[in-house]
Design a protein around this motif. Structure first.
Motif, short mmCIF file in Angstrom:
data_model
loop_
_atom_site.label_atom_id
_atom_site.label_comp_id
_atom_site.label_asym_id
_atom_site.label_seq_id
_atom_site.Cartn_x
_atom_site.Cartn_y
_atom_site.Cartn_z
N LEU A 165 -55.66 26.17 54.62
CA LEU A 165 -55.39 26.38 56.04
C LEU A 165 -56.23 27.55 56.58
N ILE A 166 -56.30 28.65 55.82
CA ILE A 166 -57.07 29.82 56.25
C ILE A 166 -58.54 29.44 56.42
N ALA A 167 -59.10 28.73 55.44
CA ALA A 167 -60.51 28.32 55.54
C ALA A 167 -60.72 27.40 56.74
N THR A 168 -59.76 26.51 56.98
CA THR A 168 -59.87 25.60 58.12
C THR A 168 -59.81 26.36 59.44
N VAL A 169 -58.93 27.35 59.52
CA VAL A 169 -58.80 28.15 60.75
C VAL A 169 -60.10 28.92 61.02
N VAL A 234 -61.58 17.65 52.69
CA VAL A 234 -62.15 17.57 51.35
C VAL A 234 -62.41 18.97 50.80
N ILE A 235 -62.93 19.87 51.65
CA ILE A 235 -63.18 21.25 51.22
C ILE A 235 -61.87 21.93 50.83
N ALA A 236 -60.82 21.71 51.63
CA ALA A 236 -59.53 22.33 51.33
C ALA A 236 -58.97 21.85 50.00
N ALA A 237 -59.28 20.62 49.62
CA ALA A 237 -58.78 20.09 48.34
C ALA A 237 -59.34 20.86 47.16
N LEU A 238 -60.48 21.51 47.34
CA LEU A 238 -61.09 22.27 46.24
C LEU A 238 -60.27 23.51 45.88
N VAL A 239 -59.42 23.98 46.80
CA VAL A 239 -58.60 25.15 46.50
C VAL A 239 -57.13 24.76 46.36
N GLY A 240 -56.88 23.50 46.03
CA GLY A 240 -55.52 23.08 45.72
C GLY A 240 -54.72 22.54 46.86
N ALA A 241 -55.34 22.33 48.05
CA ALA A 241 -54.60 21.77 49.19
C ALA A 241 -54.41 20.28 48.98
N PRO A 247 -57.79 12.37 46.83
CA PRO A 247 -58.37 11.09 46.39
C PRO A 247 -59.84 10.95 46.74
N THR A 248 -60.30 11.61 47.80
CA THR A 248 -61.72 11.58 48.13
C THR A 248 -62.55 12.24 47.03
N LEU A 249 -62.07 13.40 46.55
CA LEU A 249 -62.77 14.08 45.45
C LEU A 249 -62.74 13.25 44.17
N ARG A 250 -61.61 12.59 43.91
CA ARG A 250 -61.52 11.73 42.72
C ARG A 250 -62.51 10.58 42.81
N ALA A 251 -62.61 9.97 43.99
CA ALA A 251 -63.56 8.87 44.17
C ALA A 251 -64.99 9.36 43.98
N LEU A 252 -65.27 10.58 44.45
CA LEU A 252 -66.60 11.16 44.28
C LEU A 252 -66.90 11.43 42.82
N ASN A 253 -65.93 11.99 42.10
CA ASN A 253 -66.14 12.30 40.68
C ASN A 253 -66.31 11.03 39.84
N GLN A 254 -65.61 9.97 40.22
CA GLN A 254 -65.66 8.71 39.48
C GLN A 254 -66.75 7.77 40.00
N VAL A 255 -67.45 8.18 41.05
CA VAL A 255 -68.45 7.33 41.72
C VAL A 255 -67.80 5.98 42.06
N ASN A 256 -66.60 6.04 42.62
CA ASN A 256 -65.83 4.84 42.96
C ASN A 256 -66.03 4.56 44.45
N ILE A 257 -66.96 3.65 44.75
CA ILE A 257 -67.31 3.37 46.15
C ILE A 257 -66.14 2.77 46.90
N GLY A 258 -65.42 1.83 46.26
CA GLY A 258 -64.31 1.16 46.93
C GLY A 258 -63.20 2.14 47.33
N LYS A 259 -62.81 2.99 46.38
CA LYS A 259 -61.76 3.97 46.68
C LYS A 259 -62.22 4.96 47.74
N GLY A 260 -63.48 5.38 47.65
CA GLY A 260 -64.01 6.29 48.65
C GLY A 260 -63.97 5.70 50.05
N PHE A 261 -64.28 4.39 50.16
CA PHE A 261 -64.24 3.74 51.47
C PHE A 261 -62.80 3.63 51.97
N GLU A 262 -61.85 3.33 51.07
CA GLU A 262 -60.44 3.24 51.47
C GLU A 262 -59.95 4.57 52.06
#
Length: 286
Positions: A165-169, A234-241, A247-262
């Motif tokens: 939240l702080i980074a987003t603000v 997505v950035i906030a997820a890097l610090v535990g938000a 799931p976007t980061l997981r799709a990126l790490n797994q190179v899962n195009i279908g999940k990333g599009f969902e």
């Protein structure tokens, strides 16, 4: 040869900027730990209150309420149909919990941004010299890489929703300040002269002339803040938000195009719904 020696001396004797910042952060932790703990608790309370409102009722009840609010706010059949269809798609894809977490984070950060940004924008409009000093700071807040201030936010507030939240603000706040300042500063002189002629006080001019004139600009700042906050999920997820960033980061790490599009489509639907909810009527009709 002399030029090379001068460059070598310059690079070998660099300013200890990183060391100064580290010392400053250590000093903040030592001196302001109770303040940051209290602030973290307050922000967590706001986020969890919004989460409870979104997650305590059954998902279909929340969707039905959102549909009723959409009709009450917009009086548009197309938008009223779009809201339940978009939310049912998110529920069908299994991202309802993550979506509610993202919405809670976005609304919390937007609330904080507007509470800080609107008063600062008013002050900047009344004091142009102050705005001249604020402008480079606002530019820095939006141009400095996000990861740079994620590190001190993580150190000061720990893992979780609060550093996100702080980074987003920090990233979204300049929009509300700039657009509020623009709306107030662009109030026609003729309106202010008419208010003076009727003997209006400074407070009356602000409430009855300047704020009504600046309202479309302030609402534009609100929607801009919401969109900028959503761009940070997505950035906030890097610090535990929690939220759709995970799931976007997981799709990126797994190179899962279908999940990333969902997940990407779910974020787009949330962005459209929130944007239409909070836009002014004139903007929504465009």
């Amino acid at each position: 040869m002399m030029e090379w020696l001068q460059l070598a001396w310059l690079t070998e004797n660099k300013l200890p900027v990183g060391k100064w910042v580290g010392v400053g952060i250590d000093g903040l932790i030592a001196i302001g730990a109770p303040f940051f703990d209290t602030l973290s608790l307050m922000l967590e309370t706001v986020i969890f209150a919004l989460l409870w409102l979104l997650q305590a009722p059954p998902a279909l009840v929340v969707i039905a309420l959102a549909t009723l609010i959409a009709y009450a706010v917009r009086r548009s059949l197309a938008f009223t149909l779009f809201v339940p269809l978009g939310l049912v798609y998110i529920l069908n894809q299994g991202y309802w919990e993550e979506t509610t977490e993202t919405v809670a984070l976005v609304l919390s950060s937007t609330l904080v941004c507007m509470m800080i940004g609107v008063p600062l924008g008013l002050l900047a409009a009344r004091k142009p010299r102050l705005y001249v000093l604020m402008r480079p700071v606002l530019d820095l807040m939006q141009t400095i890489p996000t990861f740079v201030y994620l590190i001190p936010a993580l150190i000061l507030f720990g893992l979780g929703m609060v550093p996100g939240l702080i980074a987003t603000v920090i990233f979204a706040l300049p929009a509300s300040i700039r657009l509020t300042q623009l709306g107030i500063a662009s109030t026609p002189a003729s309106l202010l002269e008419a208010a003076n002629a009727f003997g209006a006080t400074g407070w009356q001019k602000l409430v009855k002339v300047e704020l009504p004139h600046a309202l479309p600009s302030i609402l534009a700042g609100l929607t801009q803040t919401i969109m900028l906050s959503l761009s940070m999920v997505v950035i906030a997820a890097l610090v535990g938000a929690d939220g759709l960033g995970v799931p976007t980061l997981r799709a990126l790490n797994q190179v899962n195009i279908g999940k990333g599009f969902e997940v990407g489509l779910a974020i787009v639907l949330v962005a459209i719904i929130l944007d239409r909810f909070f836009r002014g009527r004139e903007q929504a009709s465009k």
